[in-house]
Scaffold this motif. Structure first.
Motif, PDB file in Angstrom:
ATOM      1  N   GLU A  10      -4.340  17.070  -6.336  1.00 45.59           N
ATOM      2  CA  GLU A  10      -4.368  17.558  -4.953  1.00 45.59           C
ATOM      3  C   GLU A  10      -5.228  16.713  -4.022  1.00 45.59           C
ATOM      4  O   GLU A  10      -5.597  17.147  -2.938  1.00 45.59           O
ATOM      5  N   THR A  11      -5.568  15.504  -4.426  1.00 41.70           N
ATOM      6  CA  THR A  11      -6.337  14.592  -3.592  1.00 41.70           C
ATOM      7  C   THR A  11      -5.473  13.382  -3.276  1.00 41.70           C
ATOM      8  O   THR A  11      -4.931  12.754  -4.188  1.00 41.70           O
ATOM      9  N   GLU A  12      -5.345  13.056  -1.989  1.00 42.67           N
ATOM     10  CA  GLU A  12      -4.552  11.885  -1.622  1.00 42.67           C
ATOM     11  C   GLU A  12      -5.442  10.653  -1.563  1.00 42.67           C
ATOM     12  O   GLU A  12      -6.532  10.683  -0.995  1.00 42.67           O
ATOM     13  N   ILE A  13      -4.976   9.592  -2.195  1.00 46.57           N
ATOM     14  CA  ILE A  13      -5.683   8.312  -2.170  1.00 46.57           C
ATOM     15  C   ILE A  13      -4.681   7.221  -1.818  1.00 46.57           C
ATOM     16  O   ILE A  13      -3.478   7.381  -2.021  1.00 46.57           O
ATOM     17  N   GLN A  14      -5.177   6.142  -1.268  1.00 49.16           N
ATOM     18  CA  GLN A  14      -4.329   4.987  -0.980  1.00 49.16           C
ATOM     19  C   GLN A  14      -4.417   4.033  -2.157  1.00 49.16           C
ATOM     20  O   GLN A  14      -5.507   3.680  -2.597  1.00 49.16           O
ATOM     21  N   ILE A  15      -3.279   3.634  -2.649  1.00 49.90           N
ATOM     22  CA  ILE A  15      -3.215   2.631  -3.704  1.00 49.90           C
ATOM     23  C   ILE A  15      -2.685   1.361  -3.070  1.00 49.90           C
ATOM     24  O   ILE A  15      -1.707   1.395  -2.317  1.00 49.90           O
ATOM     25  N   SER A  16      -3.329   0.249  -3.352  1.00 51.13           N
ATOM     26  CA  SER A  16      -2.829  -1.022  -2.835  1.00 51.13           C
ATOM     27  C   SER A  16      -2.726  -2.012  -3.977  1.00 51.13           C
ATOM     28  O   SER A  16      -3.390  -1.888  -5.005  1.00 51.13           O
ATOM     29  N   GLY A  17      -1.863  -2.985  -3.773  1.00 53.39           N
ATOM     30  CA  GLY A  17      -1.634  -3.966  -4.812  1.00 53.39           C
ATOM     31  C   GLY A  17      -0.931  -5.189  -4.273  1.00 53.39           C
ATOM     32  O   GLY A  17      -0.774  -5.360  -3.059  1.00 53.39           O
ATOM     33  N   THR A  38       0.859  -1.182   0.000  1.00 53.53           N
ATOM     34  CA  THR A  38       0.000   0.000   0.000  1.00 53.53           C
ATOM     35  C   THR A  38       0.892   1.226   0.000  1.00 53.53           C
ATOM     36  O   THR A  38       1.928   1.233   0.669  1.00 53.53           O
ATOM     37  N   THR A  39       0.492   2.246  -0.733  1.00 54.01           N
ATOM     38  CA  THR A  39       1.246   3.495  -0.729  1.00 54.01           C
ATOM     39  C   THR A  39       0.299   4.666  -0.971  1.00 54.01           C
ATOM     40  O   THR A  39      -0.682   4.522  -1.693  1.00 54.01           O
ATOM     41  N   PRO A  40       0.567   5.807  -0.353  1.00 55.85           N
ATOM     42  CA  PRO A  40      -0.269   6.985  -0.616  1.00 55.85           C
ATOM     43  C   PRO A  40       0.156   7.654  -1.919  1.00 55.85           C
ATOM     44  O   PRO A  40       1.340   7.764  -2.214  1.00 55.85           O
ATOM     45  N   CYS A  41      -0.817   8.078  -2.693  1.00 57.83           N
ATOM     46  CA  CYS A  41      -0.548   8.813  -3.923  1.00 57.83           C
ATOM     47  C   CYS A  41      -1.396  10.078  -3.933  1.00 57.83           C
ATOM     48  O   CYS A  41      -2.499  10.097  -3.392  1.00 57.83           O
ATOM     49  N   THR A  42      -0.872  11.106  -4.551  1.00 53.79           N
ATOM     50  CA  THR A  42      -1.600  12.358  -4.681  1.00 53.79           C
ATOM     51  C   THR A  42      -1.858  12.607  -6.152  1.00 53.79           C
ATOM     52  O   THR A  42      -0.939  12.556  -6.974  1.00 53.79           O
ATOM     53  N   THR A  43      -3.118  12.846  -6.483  1.00 55.93           N
ATOM     54  CA  THR A  43      -3.509  13.155  -7.847  1.00 55.93           C
ATOM     55  C   THR A  43      -4.510  14.300  -7.802  1.00 55.93           C
ATOM     56  O   THR A  43      -5.477  14.246  -7.042  1.00 55.93           O
TER      57      THR A  43
END
Length: 147
Positions: free
Chosen positions: A55-62, A48-53
């Motif tokens: 100006e919105t931060e979302i958690q991406i997991s894989g 899991t890692t936080p990403c910003t797109t």
């Protein structure tokens, strides 16, 4: 009276439309998305890692798995829809990553490991560590997304 309540209940259930379409609005692409390097533990498959797109931060997991589907350092970021697993465990030494949330990506080649043991210990870490900073890897990860 009981009969009328049952009939009324059936009419209500039949008249409620099913939810058949859901839309996710997540603007993930390689040019406007910046991801962190939250490093998972050794010997795990998920990351899991936080990403910003925008100006919105979302958690991406894989997940990261070790496969016999080969790749070289220069092929980092190439994608596959399926991977091969060798019957000989030592041949499963190529690290492949897949985003599973908020959307599903194709399998993305990350790195050829020196051994299957090294791959199983470090593949998920490699999916995040430095990978989320590499443009060719991000292109593979965020291109051709599905749900």
């Amino acid at each position: 009276m009981k009969k009328y309540l049952i009939i009324a209940g059936l009419v209500c259930v039949a008249s409620i439309p099913p939810a058949t379409a859901v839309t996710k609005c997540v603007a993930l692409n390689q040019s406007n998305t910046k991801c962190g390097q939250q490093v998972p533990a050794l010997n795990v498959a998920d990351w899991t890692t936080p990403c910003t797109t925008n100006e919105t931060e979302i958690q991406i997991s894989g997940i990261g798995i070790c496969s016999a589907t080969a790749g070289t350092v220069s092929q980092m970021g190439k994608t596959a829809t399926s991977l091969n697993m060798a019957s000989t465990a030592a041949d499963n030494k190529y690290c492949w990553c897949r985003m599973i949330s908020p959307v599903v990506s194709r399998w993305v080649f990350r790195w050829p490991m020196q051994s299957a043991d090294d791959c199983s210990k470090n593949c998920a870490r490699n999916c995040v560590w430095n990978g989320m900073q590499d443009r060719s890897y991000l292109s593979g990860m965020f291109g051709n997304l599905s749900d």
